[in-house]
Motif scaffolding. Structure first.
Motif, mmCIF file in Angstrom:
data_model
loop_
_atom_site.group_PDB
_atom_site.id
_atom_site.type_symbol
_atom_site.label_atom_id
_atom_site.label_comp_id
_atom_site.label_asym_id
_atom_site.label_seq_id
_atom_site.Cartn_x
_atom_site.Cartn_y
_atom_site.Cartn_z
ATOM 1 N N ARG A 176 0.840 -1.191 0.000
ATOM 2 C CA ARG A 176 0.000 0.000 0.000
ATOM 3 C C ARG A 176 0.878 1.245 0.000
ATOM 4 N NH1 ARG A 176 -2.796 1.262 4.006
ATOM 5 N NH2 ARG A 176 -1.988 -0.055 5.692
ATOM 6 N N VAL A 177 0.508 2.235 -0.817
ATOM 7 C CA VAL A 177 1.240 3.498 -0.892
ATOM 8 C C VAL A 177 0.231 4.621 -0.665
ATOM 9 C CG1 VAL A 177 2.760 4.974 -2.264
ATOM 10 C CG2 VAL A 177 2.816 2.477 -2.580
ATOM 11 N N VAL A 178 0.461 5.399 0.378
ATOM 12 C CA VAL A 178 -0.494 6.435 0.776
ATOM 13 C C VAL A 178 0.254 7.730 1.068
ATOM 14 C CG1 VAL A 178 -2.356 7.047 2.374
ATOM 15 C CG2 VAL A 178 -1.929 4.639 1.843
ATOM 16 N N GLY A 179 -0.337 8.851 0.687
ATOM 17 C CA GLY A 179 0.228 10.157 1.007
ATOM 18 C C GLY A 179 -0.574 10.838 2.104
ATOM 19 N N ILE A 180 0.119 11.555 2.965
ATOM 20 C CA ILE A 180 -0.532 12.335 4.011
ATOM 21 C C ILE A 180 -0.157 13.793 3.800
ATOM 22 C CG2 ILE A 180 -0.704 12.791 6.476
ATOM 23 C CD1 ILE A 180 0.343 9.361 5.222
ATOM 24 N N ASN A 181 -1.165 14.648 3.783
ATOM 25 C CA ASN A 181 -0.956 16.079 3.578
ATOM 26 C C ASN A 181 -1.289 16.857 4.842
ATOM 27 O OD1 ASN A 181 -0.135 15.859 0.946
ATOM 28 N ND2 ASN A 181 -1.947 16.788 0.027
ATOM 29 N N PRO A 182 -0.329 17.026 5.740
ATOM 30 C CA PRO A 182 -0.588 17.901 6.875
ATOM 31 C C PRO A 182 -0.634 19.360 6.428
ATOM 32 C CG PRO A 182 1.306 16.452 7.260
ATOM 33 C CD PRO A 182 1.006 16.429 5.798
ATOM 34 N N GLY A 183 -1.442 20.140 7.138
ATOM 35 C CA GLY A 183 -1.356 21.584 7.012
ATOM 36 C C GLY A 183 -0.347 22.085 8.028
ATOM 37 N N PRO A 184 -0.559 23.254 8.599
ATOM 38 C CA PRO A 184 0.365 23.769 9.625
ATOM 39 C C PRO A 184 0.387 22.862 10.856
ATOM 40 C CG PRO A 184 -1.100 25.492 8.805
ATOM 41 C CD PRO A 184 -1.627 24.213 8.288
ATOM 42 N N VAL A 185 1.573 22.517 11.305
ATOM 43 C CA VAL A 185 1.755 21.649 12.472
ATOM 44 C C VAL A 185 2.639 22.378 13.472
ATOM 45 C CG1 VAL A 185 2.542 19.391 13.285
ATOM 46 C CG2 VAL A 185 1.545 19.620 10.997
#
Length: 258
Positions: A176-185
């Motif tokens: 499985r290949v997944v992307g995570i897009n955080p905003g400001p952390v």
């Protein structure tokens, strides 16, 4: 909730600070064995020690992933990992004229090409085993196109396309290949960025909290809020998730209206 991660082997890049350090703590908390990679040896050893205190096996490697053969060295040293978390690198902010050719390429060498090259090195090992998870920490700039972050917004968009293209077929190999897009952390990096913007807008870096107050809930996301999402997506509870991007930014990228 049992995530089924105990004993899994996790490779995390950029693990010495910020989200990377949070990822090390979160995966260690689930009983995962860790292979941590970052440039700063001192900070990396501190993070590794904190993870070991949770009773898991931890190895650490201080290396600059942009140097010649570094990717191959990391892949060889990490061995047969179950989960790869690409997290190393940050791309400089600024307009097309603020970010010169050298700075643009330096940022992309670590984050964009670093993610791609390490995935290329680790994927065949996972394919031979018939299982694995690759998580790419990208950033919501790839969705929320930003003139003042043009190198980053373009690089993140490229990594989103890479993730979806690879993940669309990867389940055929058990991966499985997944992307995570955080905003400001809430990290040192976001505070530095916001201080710079406050200086530019108000002439006072100390007024950065006025900018942060504009975020959803009046704050950036916590590191734990982001790291816990990675852990879930790596787990067996999310085994039908691949070839997609999950955004965690309080709705920032979806806030625009027609």
């Amino acid at each position: 909730m049992e995530l089924g991660l105990k004993g899994r082997r996790v490779l995390v890049t950029g693990a010495s600070q910020g989200i990377g350090a949070g990822l090390a703590q979160a995966f260690a908390g689930e009983g995962c064995d860790l292979f941590l990679v970052a440039r700063s040896a001192e900070r990396l050893q501190q993070v590794a020690g904190e993870a070991r205190a949770l009773g898991v096996n931890v190895r650490a490697m201080a290396v600059d992933l942009t140097t010649d053969r570094a990717i191959d060295e990391v892949a060889r040293s990490a061995g047969d990992v179950d989960i790869l978390v690409n997290n190393a690198g940050s791309i400089p902010g600024g307009t097309l004229w603020d970010v010169d050719r050298a700075a643009w390429r330096k940022g992309w060498d670590l984050k964009v090409f670093g993610y791609i090259d390490l995935t290329r090195a680790i994927y065949p090992v996972m394919k031979q085993r018939g299982s694995g998870v690759i998580l790419n920490n990208i950033g919501n700039g790839g969705q929320n196109f930003d003139f003042n972050y043009i190198a980053g917004t373009t690089g993140n968009a490229a990594l989103m396309a890479f993730t979806c293209a690879l993940g669309g077929r990867s389940l055929e190999d058990g991966i499985r290949v997944v992307g995570i897009n955080p905003g400001p952390v809430d990290t040192d990096r976001i505070r530095k960025v916001m201080c710079g913007r406050a200086e530019k807008l108000f002439g006072e870096a100390e007024r950065y909290d006025e900018l942060i107050a504009r975020y959803p809930l009046g704050r950036p996301a916590s590191v734990a809020e982001v790291a816990n999402l990675f852990v879930y997506l790596a787990s067996d509870l999310s085994r039908y998730t691949t070839g997609t991007i999950v955004t965690v930014d309080g709705g920032i990228a979806s806030k625009r209206s027609v």
